[in-house]
Write a protein that holds these residues in place. Structure first.
Motif, PDB file in Angstrom:
ATOM      1  N   ASP A   1      70.084  29.968  14.455  1.00 43.25           N
ATOM      2  CA  ASP A   1      69.967  28.521  14.249  1.00 43.25           C
ATOM      3  C   ASP A   1      69.851  27.734  15.549  1.00 43.25           C
ATOM      4  N   GLY A   2      70.224  28.352  16.653  1.00 38.01           N
ATOM      5  CA  GLY A   2      70.138  27.645  17.920  1.00 38.01           C
ATOM      6  C   GLY A   2      70.168  28.616  19.084  1.00 38.01           C
ATOM      7  N   LEU A   3      69.529  28.229  20.174  1.00 31.88           N
ATOM      8  CA  LEU A   3      69.523  29.020  21.403  1.00 31.88           C
ATOM      9  C   LEU A   3      70.242  28.227  22.482  1.00 31.88           C
ATOM     10  N   ARG A   4      71.343  28.783  22.961  1.00 36.62           N
ATOM     11  CA  ARG A   4      72.038  28.171  24.092  1.00 36.62           C
ATOM     12  C   ARG A   4      71.472  28.818  25.350  1.00 36.62           C
ATOM     13  N   VAL A   5      70.744  28.064  26.140  1.00 35.52           N
ATOM     14  CA  VAL A   5      70.017  28.598  27.283  1.00 35.52           C
ATOM     15  C   VAL A   5      70.947  28.647  28.487  1.00 35.52           C
ATOM     16  N   ASP A   6      71.109  29.845  29.006  1.00 39.39           N
ATOM     17  CA  ASP A   6      72.061  30.103  30.078  1.00 39.39           C
ATOM     18  C   ASP A   6      71.506  29.670  31.425  1.00 39.39           C
TER      19      ASP A   6
ATOM     20  N   GLY B   1      60.887  22.878  18.413  1.00 38.06           N
ATOM     21  CA  GLY B   1      61.140  21.676  17.626  1.00 38.06           C
ATOM     22  C   GLY B   1      60.013  21.348  16.661  1.00 38.06           C
ATOM     23  N   ARG B   2      58.777  21.608  17.087  1.00 36.52           N
ATOM     24  CA  ARG B   2      57.632  21.278  16.246  1.00 36.52           C
ATOM     25  C   ARG B   2      57.399  22.322  15.163  1.00 36.52           C
ATOM     26  N   GLU B   3      57.465  23.586  15.526  1.00 41.58           N
ATOM     27  CA  GLU B   3      57.092  24.656  14.607  1.00 41.58           C
ATOM     28  C   GLU B   3      58.258  25.161  13.765  1.00 41.58           C
ATOM     29  N   LEU B   4      59.475  25.041  14.290  1.00 44.49           N
ATOM     30  CA  LEU B   4      60.646  25.588  13.597  1.00 44.49           C
ATOM     31  C   LEU B   4      61.669  24.486  13.408  1.00 44.49           C
ATOM     32  N   GLY B   5      61.274  23.426  12.752  1.00 49.48           N
ATOM     33  CA  GLY B   5      62.115  22.258  12.578  1.00 49.48           C
ATOM     34  C   GLY B   5      63.478  22.597  12.009  1.00 49.48           C
TER      35      GLY B   5
ATOM     36  N   THR C   1      68.015  23.812  20.551  1.00 55.79           N
ATOM     37  CA  THR C   1      68.248  24.458  21.835  1.00 55.79           C
ATOM     38  C   THR C   1      69.327  23.688  22.574  1.00 55.79           C
ATOM     39  N   LEU C   2      70.177  24.417  23.290  1.00 53.06           N
ATOM     40  CA  LEU C   2      71.325  23.842  23.969  1.00 53.06           C
ATOM     41  C   LEU C   2      71.295  24.301  25.422  1.00 53.06           C
ATOM     42  N   ALA C   3      71.465  23.389  26.334  1.00 56.74           N
ATOM     43  CA  ALA C   3      71.349  23.703  27.757  1.00 56.74           C
ATOM     44  C   ALA C   3      72.714  23.819  28.407  1.00 56.74           C
TER      45      ALA C   3
ATOM     46  N   PHE D   1      65.681  19.547  25.382  1.00 56.96           N
ATOM     47  CA  PHE D   1      66.788  20.196  24.684  1.00 56.96           C
ATOM     48  C   PHE D   1      67.386  19.244  23.647  1.00 56.96           C
ATOM     49  N   HIS D   2      68.016  19.833  22.634  1.00 58.28           N
ATOM     50  CA  HIS D   2      68.700  19.016  21.640  1.00 58.28           C
ATOM     51  C   HIS D   2      70.111  18.634  22.099  1.00 58.28           C
ATOM     52  N   TYR D   3      70.769  19.576  22.800  1.00 59.99           N
ATOM     53  CA  TYR D   3      72.130  19.346  23.270  1.00 59.99           C
ATOM     54  C   TYR D   3      72.280  19.850  24.705  1.00 59.99           C
ATOM     55  N   LYS D   4      73.269  19.300  25.388  1.00 60.71           N
ATOM     56  CA  LYS D   4      73.610  19.754  26.738  1.00 60.71           C
ATOM     57  C   LYS D   4      75.113  19.947  26.831  1.00 60.71           C
ATOM     58  N   TRP D   5      75.520  21.052  27.429  1.00 63.01           N
ATOM     59  CA  TRP D   5      76.937  21.260  27.709  1.00 63.01           C
ATOM     60  C   TRP D   5      77.385  20.223  28.745  1.00 63.01           C
ATOM     61  N   ASN D   6      78.527  19.583  28.469  1.00 65.63           N
ATOM     62  CA  ASN D   6      79.048  18.560  29.371  1.00 65.63           C
ATOM     63  C   ASN D   6      80.000  19.223  30.361  1.00 65.63           C
ATOM     64  N   MET D   7      79.425  19.804  31.403  1.00 63.26           N
ATOM     65  CA  MET D   7      80.227  20.503  32.399  1.00 63.26           C
ATOM     66  C   MET D   7      81.083  19.538  33.219  1.00 63.26           C
ATOM     67  N   GLY D   8      80.596  18.332  33.399  1.00 64.00           N
ATOM     68  CA  GLY D   8      81.365  17.348  34.143  1.00 64.00           C
ATOM     69  C   GLY D   8      82.656  16.993  33.422  1.00 64.00           C
ATOM     70  N   TRP D   9      82.560  16.713  32.120  1.00 67.90           N
ATOM     71  CA  TRP D   9      83.764  16.418  31.332  1.00 67.90           C
ATOM     72  C   TRP D   9      84.731  17.586  31.378  1.00 67.90           C
ATOM     73  N   MET D  10      84.218  18.789  31.238  1.00 62.49           N
ATOM     74  CA  MET D  10      85.080  19.966  31.232  1.00 62.49           C
ATOM     75  C   MET D  10      85.822  20.087  32.560  1.00 62.49           C
ATOM     76  N   ASN D  11      85.112  19.967  33.682  1.00 63.88           N
ATOM     77  CA  ASN D  11      85.751  20.104  34.991  1.00 63.88           C
ATOM     78  C   ASN D  11      86.776  19.005  35.234  1.00 63.88           C
ATOM     79  N   ASP D  12      86.421  17.752  34.903  1.00 64.18           N
ATOM     80  CA  ASP D  12      87.339  16.634  35.126  1.00 64.18           C
ATOM     81  C   ASP D  12      88.587  16.755  34.260  1.00 64.18           C
ATOM     82  N   SER D  13      88.388  17.024  32.967  1.00 60.71           N
ATOM     83  CA  SER D  13      89.538  17.040  32.062  1.00 60.71           C
ATOM     84  C   SER D  13      90.459  18.221  32.350  1.00 60.71           C
ATOM     85  N   LEU D  14      89.904  19.382  32.688  1.00 57.12           N
ATOM     86  CA  LEU D  14      90.764  20.518  33.028  1.00 57.12           C
ATOM     87  C   LEU D  14      91.495  20.270  34.346  1.00 57.12           C
ATOM     88  N   SER D  15      90.817  19.624  35.285  1.00 54.25           N
ATOM     89  CA  SER D  15      91.491  19.280  36.541  1.00 54.25           C
ATOM     90  C   SER D  15      92.677  18.365  36.278  1.00 54.25           C
TER      91      SER D  15
END
Length: 728
Positions: free
Chosen positions: A400-405, A447-451, A455-457, A477-491
């Motif tokens: 259902d989704g590809l999280r692109v590493d 997005g066009r062919e497989l509505g 994809t998640l970045a 991409f449809h979604y992006k991992w919020n690495m900034g929020w993760m780093n700030d909140s864990l800090s």
């Protein structure tokens, strides 16, 4: 007399060095009629059989003792279907000659493959069981434009590279061959003589199944049937839907207790799927299951991009696992790695003697951090190989989704490189324009062919427009991992509560950019490896405070704008950091103190509350869905905000990140009425101190925080509470 090439050519084909086997082998026109030539090492006698008449028409003469046979068929001008009757000792076989069949790739496929716009290159390249001219067999095709000769070798021809050299299609550098009688499930490789004359055995880049490591052969498999995309699965991926992702490494989620061996795809379909459903997650995210040579890479250095790893079972069993997840109402996300590949000799490195799949210059083509090679996104065929792979997993396995590493490593040429160690782009900049074009093309076509598929970045920089469409200069991409929020909140959470008042902005800053992208809040595997410890281990204080801090943090996270992702083990506060070679510590849930089961119960309730309260997700990406109520109480380390949905339903969230309970804490609210406490991370059920508001709280006509109405709350220590506004 037969019309033959000179002995030099015959020597070349017998030694396996002739690049144009169809010009020599098979049936050919000669002045006196037809001539059939065959290379059959160790054969004693060979006859040509007219397939239609089922009778011998000529005996092939051994022209060379090493197995080159020739027969002249006079008085016949028209080619006909034939077979070869071959005697090896006392054994006689009737075989179809691979060299009597015509070309396999059609002109349109050749054009699209060369152009790099073939949506489904895996339907043409690789191995495909098929029936050709009423003969069952397998077609093979591989791209290697600079190879001198390629043969298919396998258990069906004694791994002998002389027996099945392939036809080279000069139009696009693809080599092809149909081999009769090869069956599904048989092992094969390509024997390649590269442009330098060196011979190597290579796995098929498009293989749909591969051997279990350390063996490296490919297996002939039918292309999986397409999976229909249901409306429910499409809806579950939507921006206004609740998305709570459970990230899993299949090899270490749970293992057999008696021998520490992996669970199979079938066992995971029963145990993992039912557990994730019970926990209330909406999605399972799988760390890469593409075939990979090294367990310690966790799948992030794949070589079999089209093959589910054999570690846990067959491709059919993996597909059944995905189907089981769908039957349970769960969507499946696959971690996808189009950024680099390992340099194992049987793989893609210097595939035809040149840097075919990778950039030739190590300043472009070598990953210093991971000792891997970087795909050359400037080549149409390489982009097509990767983009088609994304299509393949979605369309053929129901992903259902590809999280692109590691997107940042793809889009920046100077990623993790010092000055002088990288090559600027055409305009002198640091962006990898070819990689950006590849990502845009892939995201746009999916997005066009497989509505419905997303994809998640995993993009760790502030590159603009990651989730904007390509036509708006975004990556698509449809979604992006919020690495900034993760780093700030864990800090922030790692600070002793007495110091948190000095770093209040770490928890508020994320809202300033929360609507710049479609974010997912990730607490992923990257935060619990390489000496970082577990999430629980990051929390300060004694045992009670550690667990309370973690529960309060989870409550804050599940209410914060953005979809949610939690790595396995985090849901029950595993105490040690993740080890890919062992099971999670499930025994912790049996401890009498109940600390770990308390966190598990909380995460389960957070997930169910999250799905039930549309205010927590419906307007995740619109500022109307969020309002700060208390943003500046640094001294008490208290945060309060409202979440709203499109219909005006409201949930108030209050977090106290000190171990001091706050009684009579007044918060201004926008609307008068009754507020019901629907969740309290300090509840006794979660092993908290059970401080709270005992049900309902009513507003007073007492101005506070620039609002005419307010509520007086009991805020538990190190806790987050949710209050839902009720119609009186």
């Amino acid at each position: 007399m037969p019309v033959l090439p000179d002995q030099h050519v015959i020597n070349q084909i017998i030694s396996g060095h002739y690049a144009d086997p169809f010009s020599l082998l098979g049936m050919h026109d000669v002045a006196t009629g037809l001539e059939v030539r065959a290379l059959l090492p160790d054969a004693d006698q060979v006859w040509v059989i007219d397939t239609q008449k089922q009778r011998r028409v000529a005996e092939l003469r051994r022209y060379d003792d090493r197995g080159f046979f020739v027969a002249q068929i006079p008085r016949r001008k028209k080619h006909f279907r034939y077979q070869l009757e071959v005697r090896w000792g006392e054994v006689v076989h009737i075989i179809d000659d691979p060299y009597r069949f015509g070309t396999l790739l059609q002109e349109l496929d050749i054009w699209l493959l060369a152009e790099g716009t073939h949506l489904r290159p895996y339907e043409k390249l690789g191995s495909h069981p098929m029936t050709l001219d009423d003969v069952d067999g397998v077609s093979f095709a591989v791209w290697a434009p600079n190879a001198a000769r390629i043969s298919v070798v396998g258990e069906f021809n004694f791994w002998d590279g002389r027996r099945h050299p392939m036809r080279r299609r000069r139009e696009n550098g693809i080599w092809e061959l149909f081999i009769p009688a090869v069956r599904e499930g048989q092992l094969y490789k390509y024997e390649i003589i590269d442009c330098h004359g060196q011979t190597s055995l290579r796995a098929d880049p498009y293989a749909f199944e591969a051997q279990m490591r350390p063996d490296t052969a490919s297996l002939v498999r039918k292309l999986p049937e397409k999976v229909d995309y249901s409306p429910a699965r499409k809806k579950a991926n939507a921006l206004n839907a609740p998305v709570s992702v459970y990230e899993v490494h299949l090899g270490s989620w749970r293992r057999h207790a008696d021998n520490n061996f992996w669970l199979s795809y079938g066992e995971l379909a029963q145990q993992l799927v039912s557990y994730v459903k019970w926990m209330g997650f909406t999605h399972i995210e799988l760390m890469p299951i593409n075939e990979h040579p090294f367990d310690g890479s966790w799948g992030y250095q794949p070589l079999g991009m089209y093959a589910p790893t054999r570690r846990y079972g067959s491709p059919d069993e993996f597909k059944a696992f995905v189907d089981a997840a769908h039957q349970a109402g769960l969507n499946v996300i696959l971690d996808w790695v189009p950024g680099h590949f390992p340099s194992d000799a049987y793989g893609l490195v210097q595939f035809d003697g040149t840097a075919l799949y990778e950039y030739a210059d190590p300043r472009e083509g070598y990953h210093q951090d991971w000792n891997t090679l970087i795909y050359n996104y400037g080549r149409h065929e390489v982009r097509n190989y990767l983009a088609g792979n994304g299509f393949y997993w979605i369309e053929r396995y129901g992903i259902d989704g590809l999280r692109v590493d590691a997107v940042a490593s793809m889009i920046y040429r100077d990623y993790s490189r010092k000055a002088g160690e990288w090559i600027p782009n055409y305009y002198g900049g640091r962006e990898n324009l070819e990689a950006i074009a590849f990502l845009r093309y892939t995201n746009q076509t999916i997005g066009r062919e497989l509505g419905g598929a997303v994809t998640l970045a995993e993009e760790s920089t502030d590159y603009p427009g990651v989730t904007m469409p390509p036509e708006a200069n975004g990556l698509g991409f449809h979604y992006k991992w919020n690495m900034g929020w993760m780093n700030d909140s864990l800090s922030y959470m790692q600070l002793d509560p007495v110091h948190r008042k000095y770093h209040h902005n770490l928890m508020t800053f994320g809202v300033l950019y929360a609507y710049s992208e479609n974010f997912i809040l990730p607490l992923s595997h990257d935060e619990v490896v390489h000496g970082k410890g577990s999430l629980l281990d990051k929390m300060p204080g004694d045992t009670w405070q550690k667990f309370a801090n973690l529960r309060a943090y989870y409550g804050f996270m599940w209410a914060h704008p953005g979809k949610k992702l939690l790595f396995m083990g985090g849901e029950f506060a595993q105490g040690r950091e993740w080890d890919f070679n062992a099971s999670l510590d499930w025994h912790l849930l049996d401890e009498a103190n109940g600390w770990h089961s308390g966190v598990q119960h909380l995460v389960r309730d957070l997930n169910h509350c999250y799905q039930q309260q549309s205010a927590l997700y419906e307007l995740d990406y619109h500022p109307r869905g969020f309002e700060w109520l208390v943003v500046d109480d640094h001294e008490n380390s208290i945060f309060a905000f409202a979440r709203r949905d499109d219909h005006g339903n409201e949930l108030i969230v209050v977090s106290n990140f000190t171990p001091v309970p706050r009684y009579g804490y007044r918060i201004g609210v926008g609307r008068p009425g009754r507020y019901h406490e629907v969740l309290n991370t300090d509840a006794h059920f979660y092993r908290g101190s059970n401080v709270g508001n005992v049900g309902d709280v009513y507003t007073d006509a007492q101005p506070c925080h620039q609002r005419e109405h307010s509520i007086s709350l009991v805020i538990p220590p190190l806790a987050t509470i949710y209050l839902r506004r009720e119609d009186c």
